[in-house]
Scaffold this active site. Structure first.
Site, PDB file in Angstrom:
ATOM      1  N   ASP A   1       0.858  -1.197   0.000  1.00  0.00           N
ATOM      2  CA  ASP A   1       0.000   0.000   0.000  1.00  0.00           C
ATOM      3  C   ASP A   1       0.893   1.246   0.000  1.00  0.00           C
ATOM      4  O   ASP A   1       2.113   1.149   0.059  1.00  0.00           O
ATOM      5  CB  ASP A   1      -0.959  -0.009   1.197  1.00  0.00           C
ATOM      6  CG  ASP A   1      -0.229  -0.053   2.540  1.00  0.00           C
ATOM      7  OD1 ASP A   1       0.858  -0.657   2.595  1.00  0.00           O
ATOM      8  OD2 ASP A   1      -0.726   0.511   3.529  1.00  0.00           O
TER       9      ASP A   1
ATOM     10  N   HIS B   1       1.608  -9.085  -3.054  1.00  0.00           N
ATOM     11  CA  HIS B   1       0.653  -7.980  -3.093  1.00  0.00           C
ATOM     12  C   HIS B   1       1.400  -6.640  -3.072  1.00  0.00           C
ATOM     13  O   HIS B   1       2.092  -6.315  -2.107  1.00  0.00           O
ATOM     14  CB  HIS B   1      -0.262  -8.079  -1.870  1.00  0.00           C
ATOM     15  CG  HIS B   1      -1.307  -7.013  -1.793  1.00  0.00           C
ATOM     16  ND1 HIS B   1      -2.458  -7.051  -2.553  1.00  0.00           N
ATOM     17  CD2 HIS B   1      -1.380  -5.879  -1.069  1.00  0.00           C
ATOM     18  CE1 HIS B   1      -3.195  -6.002  -2.282  1.00  0.00           C
ATOM     19  NE2 HIS B   1      -2.565  -5.263  -1.383  1.00  0.00           N
TER      20      HIS B   1
ATOM     21  N   ASP C   1       0.505 -17.683  -3.776  1.00  0.00           N
ATOM     22  CA  ASP C   1       1.311 -16.645  -4.427  1.00  0.00           C
ATOM     23  C   ASP C   1       0.448 -15.896  -5.438  1.00  0.00           C
ATOM     24  O   ASP C   1       0.631 -16.019  -6.647  1.00  0.00           O
ATOM     25  CB  ASP C   1       2.532 -17.277  -5.111  1.00  0.00           C
ATOM     26  CG  ASP C   1       3.467 -16.215  -5.674  1.00  0.00           C
ATOM     27  OD1 ASP C   1       3.417 -15.061  -5.197  1.00  0.00           O
ATOM     28  OD2 ASP C   1       4.246 -16.530  -6.600  1.00  0.00           O
TER      29      ASP C   1
ATOM     30  N   GLU D   1       1.984 -10.499   1.122  1.00  0.00           N
ATOM     31  CA  GLU D   1       2.381  -9.104   0.911  1.00  0.00           C
ATOM     32  C   GLU D   1       3.889  -8.968   1.147  1.00  0.00           C
ATOM     33  O   GLU D   1       4.566  -9.929   1.518  1.00  0.00           O
ATOM     34  CB  GLU D   1       1.586  -8.177   1.856  1.00  0.00           C
ATOM     35  CG  GLU D   1       1.692  -6.716   1.448  1.00  0.00           C
ATOM     36  CD  GLU D   1       0.585  -5.817   2.021  1.00  0.00           C
ATOM     37  OE1 GLU D   1      -0.346  -6.336   2.635  1.00  0.00           O
ATOM     38  OE2 GLU D   1       0.684  -4.591   1.831  1.00  0.00           O
TER      39      GLU D   1
HETATM   40  O1  9MR Z   1       1.679  -6.935   9.474  1.00  0.00           O
HETATM   41  C1  9MR Z   1       0.433  -6.525  10.007  1.00  0.00           C
HETATM   42  C2  9MR Z   1      -0.193  -7.684  10.735  1.00  0.00           C
HETATM   43  O2  9MR Z   1       0.609  -8.063  11.828  1.00  0.00           O
HETATM   44  C3  9MR Z   1      -1.585  -7.282  11.190  1.00  0.00           C
HETATM   45  O3  9MR Z   1      -2.214  -8.404  11.776  1.00  0.00           O
HETATM   46  C4  9MR Z   1      -2.404  -6.762  10.009  1.00  0.00           C
HETATM   47  C5  9MR Z   1      -3.781  -6.291  10.415  1.00  0.00           C
HETATM   48  O4  9MR Z   1      -3.721  -5.183  11.251  1.00  0.00           O
HETATM   49  O5  9MR Z   1      -1.732  -5.682   9.396  1.00  0.00           O
HETATM   50  C6  9MR Z   1      -0.462  -6.027   8.906  1.00  0.00           C
HETATM   51  O6  9MR Z   1       0.142  -4.901   8.390  1.00  0.00           O
HETATM   52  C7  9MR Z   1      -0.336  -4.359   7.178  1.00  0.00           C
HETATM   53  C8  9MR Z   1      -0.658  -2.907   7.441  1.00  0.00           C
HETATM   54  O7  9MR Z   1      -1.754  -2.823   8.297  1.00  0.00           O
HETATM   55  C9  9MR Z   1      -0.882  -2.109   6.177  1.00  0.00           C
HETATM   56  N1  9MR Z   1       0.217  -2.264   5.269  1.00  0.00           N
HETATM   57  C10 9MR Z   1       0.472  -3.667   4.936  1.00  0.00           C
HETATM   58  C11 9MR Z   1       0.792  -4.464   6.162  1.00  0.00           C
HETATM   59  C12 9MR Z   1       1.129  -5.910   5.823  1.00  0.00           C
HETATM   60  O8  9MR Z   1       0.048  -6.629   5.399  1.00  0.00           O
END
Ligand code: 9MR
Length: 747
Positions: free
Chosen positions: A343, A670, A718, A727
């Site tokens: 993102d 992602h 994947d 991601e």
């Molecule tokens: O890595 C994060 C994971 O531990 C959490 O459970 C999740 C939900 O809050 O969010 C992950 O982090 C994401 C972040 O919120 C937004 N950017 C991408 C991150 C990786 O998926």
């Protein structure tokens, strides 16, 4: 649950709207839409709801206010009856849905609206506030004219709001069963084993008795052989497995294969060079993640792109960003930093731990017996700063540090000295989307104690490491760290809202004792001051057992403090105990690794692999590596080195989770700009990008469609849309960088 208890017919007496037949055009030659008015262009025509729902069409979607306090999912339902289904025919069931607040579940069902009320297909996705498209295929088991599509939204103690749109049940689609291609049943590190390091593999087989294995060199000559060790059923995969130890063979070479049970493994090397390259690539991940800077093609061939978020249309820019409405009345220049992941958001909490893990990689090189600071010297990472005589890793991390400092609330404002939790788009954007093409409004979110302490910890650590290279910056960082520390003490319980997940992740954390401990430790290590020392010694976290199965992470930061107190020279009273606690944690991870047929220091409770599990596995290896640095005992070094085998292919899916490393490697992670899977004109993630990996909770629709019922290691796909299993992020690559550096040093 008894199928009959999910009966739907009894509810049809509560129809809110009469059924009207509306013609629907077939979507393709053989594909026929079975749902009427699934787009709600005709209001609620053809749909019924239970009487406890206040439902209607809002902004073109069907929305319902769900009362709290019902017991079962079906106690509140929206449905459509009289759907014809044909036995053996495959259907695609799809819809969009949102839930406010987040995390409520909708049970979406296709079944019979008449006795015996069978459920033919059901899914129960957890909804987000921003919403998703859900799409599944299934095959109807029977003919009926009394089919039904229903959304069961009861069973919540609290009231919530459900909205849906584009409900579709398309007949005549091809079924899409998902079978991962797991290749040969002999699972190896597809990249390289260290010549004098451990060499282990896993064989998936039905055989109960030991089997012969042989190691072949590139020419097909057998260079070693032996017997497998039957290990029974591996919990993390559900497979019957044997393990293979060929550690006695030490000769360097390329293109080895391991053969057992009639299967030949993917090829691998015996050598150390791959880890030097892996270290470099893992650290090079960051430059093209930079925000506010054009990425140069001469430095990253194939990855050039315009600068993102500098205010050049259509970007609104991070140079003059307002707060979310009502949060503050100033604006900040928060340009720069790294994009968090796939993102375009930038988060102080995750930025802080990422900075720590990269700086600690560098700091370890200064202090550890096998450390080698020259691995990070100027010119190693091909970044714009290469040639400035400062170690490239420090230059790269400074790009993020400067951003973290900008996120601090200015003096004279309410909550001055605290750090804004995050800055990101007002709403979620789709894929693909280059950072420079993002048209969304950017907003600062409220300051939090966790973000403030991340800033304090990272800046305090930076102050000691940048001092030899830039005294002015080191002083500025320390000043910011002290200010942040004071602000956190004054506001010790300002938490991120866990529902603040529109347009960016929430990164919520309501336990900040560990962040206080971490910040105090870094401030103490840098200044030696008594106040910080006393805070560390008085913190309950200091003596707590912090090395749990999931390891450390952005929300669990105590290990950052403990590892640094154990390894960075200091005079903390009772430091021996600190060092011993790390070794004790490592002993437990080592026991887990030895018991694990895939050889990893990771066995989460209930076999529940967490979001970003690959980096948690690696972070547990960091504890093992640190125990080696402390004790010099080879078993810890070997444990850390062996962990890399799993990440590079010795796993149930026979996949390397690092792009560009190994014959079958993740490459569709992602990302909005490494989106080759969606647009062939875009690149895939650069070599050295770590995928988050198996995540038992499969929160995204693709994983939910393909991986229902998956066992731990199999909860991965994947696919670029599988944001919960696949991601890339700055904190995960930091763990990869750190372990790759350690392994490279052992070569
Ligand atoms: O890595 C994060 C994971 O531990 C959490 O459970 C999740 C939900 O809050 O969010 C992950 O982090 C994401 C972040 O919120 C937004 N950017 C991408 C991150 C990786 O998926």
């Amino acid at each position: 649950m008894n199928r009959r208890r999910t009966a739907l017919l009894s509810l049809t007496g509560l129809l809110a709207t009469a059924l009207t037949a509306l013609p629907t055009a077939p979507a393709g030659a053989d594909e026929v839409e079975q749902v009427k008015n699934g787009t709600f262009d005709n209001g609620t025509d053809s749909w019924w709801t239970t009487s406890n729902l206040t439902a209607g069409v809002t902004d073109g979607r069907l929305c319902a206010d769900v009362p709290g306090g019902t017991a079962n999912r079906w106690d509140a339902t929206i449905g459509q009856n009289d759907i014809a289904l044909v036995a053996g025919e495959s259907y695609r069931f799809s819809f969009t849905a949102t839930g406010t607040p987040a995390d409520h579940v909708v049970r979406a069902v296709v079944g019979l609206s008449a006795a015996p009320y069978d459920t033919y297909y059901e899914v129960s996705p957890q909804l987000s506030v921003s919403g998703n498209t859900y799409s599944y295929t299934f095959t109807a088991p029977a003919d009926t004219a009394q089919g039904q599509v229903a959304f069961q939204i009861g069973g919540s103690a609290e009231p919530w709001r459900f909205c849906t749109d584009d409900v579709s049940l398309l007949g005549g689609v091809a079924p899409e069963p998902y079978e991962p291609d797991t290749g040969p049943r002999v699972r190896v590190n597809q990249v390289a084993y260290l010549p004098s390091g451990p060499k282990n593999a896993t064989l998936v087989t039905d055989a109960a008795e030991k089997l012969r294995w042989r190691l072949e060199n590139r020419d097909g000559r057998v260079v070693a052989h032996g017997w497998t060790v039957p290990r029974g059923t591996d919990v993390s995969s559900g497979q019957n497995v044997h393990s293979i130890d060929f550690g006695r063979y030490k000769k360097r070479g390329e293109g080895y294969t391991l053969v057992a049970d009639g299967e030949t493994s993917r090829p691998f090397d015996i050598g150390a060079r791959a880890y030097e390259t892996l270290l470099t690539d893992a650290a090079k991940f960051y430059y093209p993640q930079r925000s506010g800077l054009a990425i140069r093609d001469d430095l990253r061939p194939g990855y050039a792109r315009p600068a993102g978020h500098l205010g050049v249309a259509p970007n609104q820019g991070d140079t003059d960003v307002p707060c979310q409405p009502g949060v503050c009345d100033y604006r900040l220049d928060v340009s720069g930093g790294w994009y968090d992941a796939g993102d375009h958001g930038k988060y102080v909490v995750n930025g802080g731990i990422s900075v720590w893990e990269l700086l600690s990689t560098y700091e370890r090189a200064l202090h550890a017996r096998t450390g080698d600071p020259s691995a990070f010297r100027d010119g190693t990472l091909d970044i714009p700063e290469s040639g400035n005589k400062v170690p490239d890793l420090l230059d790269e991390v400074r790009w993020e540090l400067e951003f973290l400092l900008k996120m601090q609330v200015p003096q004279g404002e309410p909550l001055a000295g605290m750090a804004h939790h995050k800055i990101h788009d007002e709403a979620w954007t789709g894929l693909p989307l280059l950072p420079s093409d993002d048209p969304q409004k950017r907003e600062l979110h409220p300051p939090t104690t966790a973000a403030t302490l991340n800033l304090a910890a990272a800046a305090a650590q930076a102050a000691r490491l940048y001092k030899p290279h830039d005294r002015e910056f080191a002083a500025r960082a320390l000043e910011a760290a002290r200010t942040a520390w004071a602000a956190a003490l004054a506001h010790p319980d300002v938490y991120a809202d866990e529902n603040d997940g529109i347009g960016g992740g929430a990164y919520p954390d309501r336990n900040v004792e560990d962040e206080f401990y971490w910040a105090a430790a870094e401030l103490y290590l840098t200044t030696g001051e008594r106040d910080f020392r006393d805070f560390v010694l008085d913190s309950p976290v200091h003596t707590a057992d912090i090395f749990g199965p999931l390891g450390f992470d952005w929300a669990r930061t105590a290990a950052a403090a403990r590892l640094d107190l154990a390894t960075v020279p200091n005079r903390l009273p009772g430091r021996d105990k600190v060092r011993r606690s790390v070794v004790e944690g490592a002993d437990r991870y080592l026991a887990t690794l030895k018991a694990h047929p895939y050889g990893i220091p990771y066995a989460p409770e209930d076999n529940k692999y967490d979001w970003g599990s690959t980096h948690q596995v690696l972070n547990n290896a960091v504890v093992l590596a640190t125990a080696y640095d402390i004790t010099g005992a080879a078993k810890y070094r070997d444990g850390a080195v062996q962990t890399m085998d799993y990440v590079l292919g010795r796993n149930a899916l026979n996949i390397s989770y690092v792009t560009g490393y190994g014959e079958a490697a993740a490459h569709n992670q992602h990302s909005r700009w490494y989106a080759r899977q969606l647009d062939p004109a875009l690149p895939q993630p650069p070599d050295g990008s770590l995928s988050g990996g198996p995540n038992s909770s499969i929160q995204d629709p693709v994983a939910q469609a393909k991986l229902q019922g998956c066992v731990a290691q199999f909860c991965y796909i994947d696919d670029i849309q599988s944001w919960s299993t696949n991601e890339i992020t700055i904190n995960w690559n930091a763990a990869l960088t750190r372990v790759a550096a350690f392994v490279a040093d052992q070569g």
